[in-house]
Every structure is written in structure tokens, then in C-alpha cells.
Design a protein around this motif. Structure first.
Motif, PDB file in Angstrom:
ATOM      1  N   VAL A   1       0.842  -1.194   0.000  1.00  8.44           N
ATOM      2  CA  VAL A   1       0.000   0.000   0.000  1.00  8.44           C
ATOM      3  C   VAL A   1       0.877   1.244   0.000  1.00  8.44           C
ATOM      4  N   ARG A   2       1.913   1.250   0.824  1.00  6.31           N
ATOM      5  CA  ARG A   2       2.829   2.393   0.884  1.00  6.31           C
ATOM      6  C   ARG A   2       3.494   2.628  -0.467  1.00  6.31           C
ATOM      7  N   CYS A   3       3.836   1.549  -1.154  1.00  9.66           N
ATOM      8  CA  CYS A   3       4.473   1.676  -2.468  1.00  9.66           C
ATOM      9  C   CYS A   3       3.525   2.324  -3.471  1.00  9.66           C
ATOM     10  N   ASN A   4       2.281   1.839  -3.504  1.00 11.71           N
ATOM     11  CA  ASN A   4       1.296   2.447  -4.405  1.00 11.71           C
ATOM     12  C   ASN A   4       1.054   3.905  -4.042  1.00 11.71           C
ATOM     13  N   GLN A   5       0.966   4.175  -2.749  1.00 11.09           N
ATOM     14  CA  GLN A   5       0.622   5.502  -2.251  1.00 11.09           C
ATOM     15  C   GLN A   5       1.733   6.516  -2.485  1.00 11.09           C
ATOM     16  N   SER A   6       2.975   6.119  -2.256  1.00  9.47           N
ATOM     17  CA  SER A   6       4.060   7.092  -2.237  1.00  9.47           C
ATOM     18  C   SER A   6       4.968   7.056  -3.455  1.00  9.47           C
ATOM     19  N   VAL A   7       5.037   5.920  -4.140  1.00 11.12           N
ATOM     20  CA  VAL A   7       5.968   5.800  -5.262  1.00 11.12           C
ATOM     21  C   VAL A   7       5.222   5.702  -6.588  1.00 11.12           C
ATOM     22  N   LYS A   8       4.385   4.678  -6.737  1.00 10.42           N
ATOM     23  CA  LYS A   8       3.758   4.433  -8.037  1.00 10.42           C
ATOM     24  C   LYS A   8       2.704   5.482  -8.386  1.00 10.42           C
ATOM     25  N   PHE A   9       1.817   5.800  -7.440  1.00  9.53           N
ATOM     26  CA  PHE A   9       0.731   6.718  -7.752  1.00  9.53           C
ATOM     27  C   PHE A   9       1.059   8.155  -7.373  1.00  9.53           C
ATOM     28  N   LYS A  10       2.275   8.402  -6.962  1.00  7.87           N
ATOM     29  CA  LYS A  10       2.705   9.776  -6.691  1.00  7.87           C
ATOM     30  C   LYS A  10       3.880  10.131  -7.596  1.00  7.87           C
TER      31      LYS A  10
ATOM     32  N   PHE B   1      -5.512  -2.786  -1.513  1.00  4.99           N
ATOM     33  CA  PHE B   1      -4.169  -2.224  -1.549  1.00  4.99           C
ATOM     34  C   PHE B   1      -4.126  -0.838  -2.215  1.00  4.99           C
ATOM     35  N   LEU B   2      -5.263  -0.401  -2.740  1.00  4.94           N
ATOM     36  CA  LEU B   2      -5.313   0.878  -3.448  1.00  4.94           C
ATOM     37  C   LEU B   2      -6.220   1.885  -2.754  1.00  4.94           C
ATOM     38  N   PHE B   3      -6.572   1.627  -1.486  1.00  4.41           N
ATOM     39  CA  PHE B   3      -7.525   2.500  -0.794  1.00  4.41           C
ATOM     40  C   PHE B   3      -7.030   3.928  -0.664  1.00  4.41           C
ATOM     41  N   ALA B   4      -5.706   4.134  -0.662  1.00  2.00           N
ATOM     42  CA  ALA B   4      -5.143   5.469  -0.462  1.00  2.00           C
ATOM     43  C   ALA B   4      -5.101   6.292  -1.745  1.00  2.00           C
ATOM     44  N   THR B   5      -5.593   5.748  -2.849  1.00  2.00           N
ATOM     45  CA  THR B   5      -5.632   6.491  -4.110  1.00  2.00           C
ATOM     46  C   THR B   5      -6.564   7.694  -3.970  1.00  2.00           C
ATOM     47  N   THR B   6      -6.074   8.861  -4.325  1.00  2.00           N
ATOM     48  CA  THR B   6      -6.869  10.080  -4.186  1.00  2.00           C
ATOM     49  C   THR B   6      -7.755  10.283  -5.412  1.00  2.00           C
ATOM     50  N   ARG B   7      -8.704  11.219  -5.275  1.00  2.18           N
ATOM     51  CA  ARG B   7      -9.584  11.533  -6.409  1.00  2.18           C
ATOM     52  C   ARG B   7      -8.778  12.021  -7.613  1.00  2.18           C
TER      53      ARG B   7
ATOM     54  N   ALA C   1     -14.626  10.179 -11.326  1.00  2.00           N
ATOM     55  CA  ALA C   1     -14.183   8.788 -11.360  1.00  2.00           C
ATOM     56  C   ALA C   1     -14.386   8.114 -10.006  1.00  2.00           C
ATOM     57  N   GLU C   2     -14.859   6.867 -10.054  1.00  2.00           N
ATOM     58  CA  GLU C   2     -15.054   6.058  -8.856  1.00  2.00           C
ATOM     59  C   GLU C   2     -14.163   4.822  -8.949  1.00  2.00           C
ATOM     60  N   MET C   3     -13.772   4.279  -7.800  1.00  2.00           N
ATOM     61  CA  MET C   3     -13.044   3.020  -7.771  1.00  2.00           C
ATOM     62  C   MET C   3     -14.011   1.903  -7.390  1.00  2.00           C
ATOM     63  N   HIS C   4     -13.984   0.830  -8.195  1.00  2.00           N
ATOM     64  CA  HIS C   4     -14.825  -0.329  -7.936  1.00  2.00           C
ATOM     65  C   HIS C   4     -13.954  -1.584  -7.884  1.00  2.00           C
ATOM     66  N   ARG C   5     -14.492  -2.617  -7.294  1.00  2.00           N
ATOM     67  CA  ARG C   5     -13.779  -3.881  -7.217  1.00  2.00           C
ATOM     68  C   ARG C   5     -13.739  -4.546  -8.593  1.00  2.00           C
ATOM     69  N   ALA C   6     -12.703  -5.370  -8.809  1.00  2.00           N
ATOM     70  CA  ALA C   6     -12.551  -6.077 -10.076  1.00  2.00           C
ATOM     71  C   ALA C   6     -13.551  -7.225 -10.172  1.00  2.00           C
ATOM     72  N   VAL C   7     -13.837  -7.635 -11.402  1.00  2.00           N
ATOM     73  CA  VAL C   7     -14.745  -8.751 -11.629  1.00  2.00           C
ATOM     74  C   VAL C   7     -14.189 -10.025 -10.995  1.00  2.00           C
ATOM     75  N   ASP C   8     -12.904 -10.253 -11.157  1.00  2.00           N
ATOM     76  CA  ASP C   8     -12.250 -11.416 -10.557  1.00  2.00           C
ATOM     77  C   ASP C   8     -11.973 -11.106  -9.089  1.00  2.00           C
ATOM     78  N   ARG C   9     -12.912 -11.478  -8.202  1.00  2.00           N
ATOM     79  CA  ARG C   9     -12.782 -11.127  -6.788  1.00  2.00           C
ATOM     80  C   ARG C   9     -11.563 -11.777  -6.142  1.00  2.00           C
ATOM     81  N   ALA C  10     -11.157 -12.922  -6.668  1.00  2.00           N
ATOM     82  CA  ALA C  10      -9.973 -13.580  -6.115  1.00  2.00           C
ATOM     83  C   ALA C  10      -8.710 -12.770  -6.387  1.00  2.00           C
ATOM     84  N   ARG C  11      -8.754 -11.915  -7.402  1.00  2.00           N
ATOM     85  CA  ARG C  11      -7.590 -11.098  -7.776  1.00  2.00           C
ATOM     86  C   ARG C  11      -7.771  -9.625  -7.418  1.00  2.00           C
TER      87      ARG C  11
ATOM     88  N   TYR D   1      -5.788  -5.225 -10.621  1.00  2.00           N
ATOM     89  CA  TYR D   1      -7.150  -5.744 -10.768  1.00  2.00           C
ATOM     90  C   TYR D   1      -8.089  -4.900  -9.916  1.00  2.00           C
ATOM     91  N   VAL D   2      -8.530  -3.818 -10.504  1.00  2.00           N
ATOM     92  CA  VAL D   2      -9.471  -2.900  -9.876  1.00  2.00           C
ATOM     93  C   VAL D   2     -10.118  -2.109 -10.997  1.00  2.00           C
TER      94      VAL D   2
END
Length: 403
Positions: free
Chosen positions: A133-142, A186-192, A171-181, A161-162
Motif C-alpha cells: 500500500v505504501r508503495c502504491n501511495q508514495s511511489v507508483k501513484f505519486k 491495496f489501493l484505498f489510499a488512491t486520491t480523487r 471517477a469512482e473506484m470499484h472492485r474487479a470482476v475477478d474477486r480472487a484477484r 485488478y481494480v
């Protein structure tokens, strides 16, 4: 996204062993695709490789970027990880195969500071971190997102898979069709603002279909195993990594029963997580679990399983991407489905807004660990929409024996 078979030059040039149904990726821009610049985050795995191939096949100007996040040879020796060594080589091979520009950016120092150091310090504080989550929040999505903007890209595309869905308020974030994936936890910290710029083409595809596309397009990573565990942690031995990063910081202490009895000693709180049963090194004739960790006292508190029950989860650094409201107070009492572990299903609860944020669960949950995330989903429509989430700062442990 449609599943109509495309006959595009970019795909036709590939030596596909058979006809394949290739999803037509529509990224939602009102201009010709050839004039739409897209940066694809390529980790070297099958998911991001297929995404890059699909975006290029759909006619977009596609640029692949791979981040070198740590020295795979000097730091840790682990196969099946991402963003180092063989994975960078694999990403480059895929880019060559589909004919797109590819760049490797050295983000090692940023990753160490924002993710690896945070991982070690969080463990030493008695919490259970989620570095992904920290990686997505601070490196990849920033950092990577800003780099994509600097390159004049219209969007950043990833293999997560989201789903990103256009809603009445943006834009809204929704769960992926493949719930197992599904990776929404891990992407909850994604901002608008980040969500506006991001695209996730794998939202509607199950993993087997992704591998079929990779094989049909003869991508060199088609049968590559998925990455497992935390990328910079060899063999899942978290304590070894913490001890290496913070030599001497893990001090011994006492293992205490909830009733105050001293049951034994431990070699450092980094060896324990909430809910742990095995490897406690103590015996009282009853099954014991780690109930909480008091890093200040260097104490590991253990007790019976029922003492793990949690009704209220106290949060910090909450990110809300649900409906627009006039102030946080408007969300007090708002019904949500709360997910307190990536491996747990969301459960009913309500937001409690006071001096801070917390979630009051309808029924107790066990093994809720500070340092993990609590992610909110909208109870409407089966909990498909992600409303946000926060870091678990503390829990209200309810010992049924005291009631």
C-alpha cells in the motif's frame, strides 16, 4: 471494454499461434487514439505486460516505464519479486516484442525511504505494516504518476485488478470482476485526483484470460509465475529484514498473559504479530494468541482466542473517495462494509466521526492488527464501490470475560 477480436497491425505483426479475442481497450478520451499518449507501468509480470500489449494494440501512443526499486543483487536475493533484476529484463523484452518505447527509472532511494524504512520502523513500533500500500501511495501513484504527467501523458495505466468507473461526481473506484484477484484493498489510499489520471484495463478480465492473451500474443512472460509475498523480503522472513535494516533495535522483553502473569521472554517484538499462535515459546495448557504488542514496554501480550474480538477500529490518515459531502461530520453513522485484512471479506459496520475516524463493526472481528488497513466499501450494489479507508491505529479489544 469489448471483447471483439481486433485486427490491428500491431497485433497482426506478432506471430500469434492462433486467433484470439483481444479486448479493445477504450481509455475514454475524446481524441484520436494515435494522438493519445499513454504511460504503462511495467513491472515485468504477466499482468502489466498484457496491459501494455492491449493498450498498444488499441492504437494508443504507448510508453512503458519500469521502476528499479531496489538492488536485487545486493539487497536481497529473491525470485518471483518485481521491479528489480530479471523483472526489469522481462519488461524490456516485452516492450521490444510489442514495439513500444521503454524506460527504466531509478527510484531506489525513494523506495527505500518511503517503503523499506517505513516497513522496518513500523514493525519496531509493534505494528504490522503493508508495504504494498505504501508503495502504491508514495511511489507508483505519486512519483511515477508525476513522471507520466511530465512526459505529456494523458493517463497512467497499470495492471492492477481494480475498476475505474465514471460516476456522477467523477471517477469512482470499484472492485474487479475477478474477486480472487481484486486489489482494491491495496489501493484505498488512491486520491480523487490520482484516480482521474489512472486507468485499469484488467478490471473485467479473470486471470486465466489474461494468461491466454499473453500466450496468444507470444509474450515472453506468458507462463511467468506471479510474484509472491513482499518484493524485498526474502522467503517471507520479515524479522530478518528488520534486523538487517535496524541492527540492535529489536530488544528482548517479556511475554505477558492478559491477567498479568509473566509467561516468558522474547527476542524482540518484531517476531510477533496480532493473532499469531505458533512460535510463542510459552505453554500454559491453553491455546494462546498474540492479543496486542506494547512496543514501548517491549511486551507481547497473549491470551485466549476470544480476547482477539474487536468491535471498534480506530483509524489514522483516512482517505475518502466516496460521495461528496460537506465536511467529515456528515459521514458520522454512515453504513459501510469494512475490510480489516486483505484476506478477509468486508463486514458491516458504521463510521464514527468524532475527534478522529473509527469504524464500529456490527459483529466482532478477530486478529485486527494496528498497522494494517481498514478499507470501506459501499453496502449498496453488493459492496462494489470503494469508499476509501485508513490505517488501523488502535483497536477496542473486547474481552468477553470482562462483560
Amino acid at each position: 471494454m469489448s471483447l471483439d477480436t481486433l485486427v490491428l497491425p500491431a497485433v497482426a505483426d506478432l506471430a500469434s499461434p492462433r486467433a484470439v479475442s483481444i479486448p479493445d481497450i477504450d481509455l475514454g478520451f475524446d481524441k484520436p487514439r494515435a494522438q493519445t499518449r499513454v504511460v504503462v507501468a511495467m513491472s515485468g509480470g504477466v499482468d502489466s505486460s498484457v496491459v501494455a500489449a492491449l493498450v498498444q494494440a488499441a492504437g494508443y501512443e504507448t510508453i512503458g516505464i519500469t521502476l528499479q526499486l531496489y538492488d536485487h543483487g545486493a539487497a536481497v536475493k529473491k525470485q518471483g519479486a518485481c521491479c528489480a533484476g530479471q523483472d526489469i529484463h522481462d519488461a524490456r523484452r516485452v516492450a521490444d516484442r510489442i514495439g513500444i518505447a521503454h524506460y527504466v527509472l531509478d527510484y531506489e532511494s525513494r523506495f527505500k525511504e518511503a517503503v523499506i524504512d517505513n516497513f522496518a520502523d513500523t514493525y519496531l513500533a509493534g505494528f504490522t505494516p503493508i508495504p504494498c500500500v505504501r508503495c502504491n501511495q508514495s511511489v507508483k501513484f505519486k512519483d511515477l504518476l508525476e513522471t507520466a504527467r511530465d512526459l505529456g501523458a494523458d493517463c497512467l495505466v497499470t495492471g492492477h485488478y481494480v475498476a475505474r468507473v465514471a460516476g456522477p461526481d467523477g471517477a469512482e473506484m470499484h472492485r474487479a470482476v475477478d474477486r480472487a484477484r481484486d486489489q482494491s484493498y491495496f489501493l484505498f489510499a488512491t486520491t480523487r485526483a490520482q484516480l482521474d489520471f489512472l486507468r485499469f484495463p484488467l478490471a473485467d478480465l479473470p486471470k486465466p484470460a489474461v494468461r491466454e492473451i499473453a500466450a496468444a500474443l507470444d509474450l515472453p512472460v506468458a507462463v511467468k509465475p506471479d510474484s509472491q509475498d513482499i518484493c524485498f523480503v526474502p522467503n517471507g522472513k520479515y524479522a530478518d529484514v528488520v534486523a538487517k535494516l535496524r541492527p540492535g533495535a529489536a530488544e528482548p522483553g517479556q511475554i505477558l498473559h492478559l491477567d498479568g502473569r509473566v509467561l516468558g521472554e522474547h527476542a524482540g517484538v518484531i517476531h510477533y504479530t496480532v493473532g499469531q499462535r505458533r512460535g510463542l515459546g510459552v505453554a500454559t495448557g491453553e491455546p494462546l494468541f498474540v492479543i496486542r504488542i506494547d512496543a514501548t514496554r517491549r511486551a507481547v501480550i497473549v491470551g485466549p482466542k476470544e480476547a482477539l474480538a474487536v468491535r471498534e477500529v480506530v483509524l489514522s490518515d483516512v482517505n475518502w473517495i466516496g460521495e461528496h459531502v460537506d465536511g467529515e461530520d456528515a459521514l458520522d453513522g454512515r453504513a459501510v462494509l469494512a475490510r480489516v485484512r486483505s484476506t478477509r471479506p468486508p463486514v458491516p459496520g458504521r463510521l464514527k466521526i468524532g475527534a478522529g475516524w473509527s469504524v464500529v463493526l456490527d459483529a466482532p472481528e478477530e486478529g485486527v492488527a494496528p498497522g494494517q488497513a481498514c478499507v470501506f466499501y459501499d453496502p449498496a450494489h453488493g459492496g462494489q464501490r470503494v469508499l476509501g479507508g485508513g490505517w488501523i491505529a488502535a483497536t477496542d479489544l473486547t474481552d468477553p470475560r470482562s462483560s
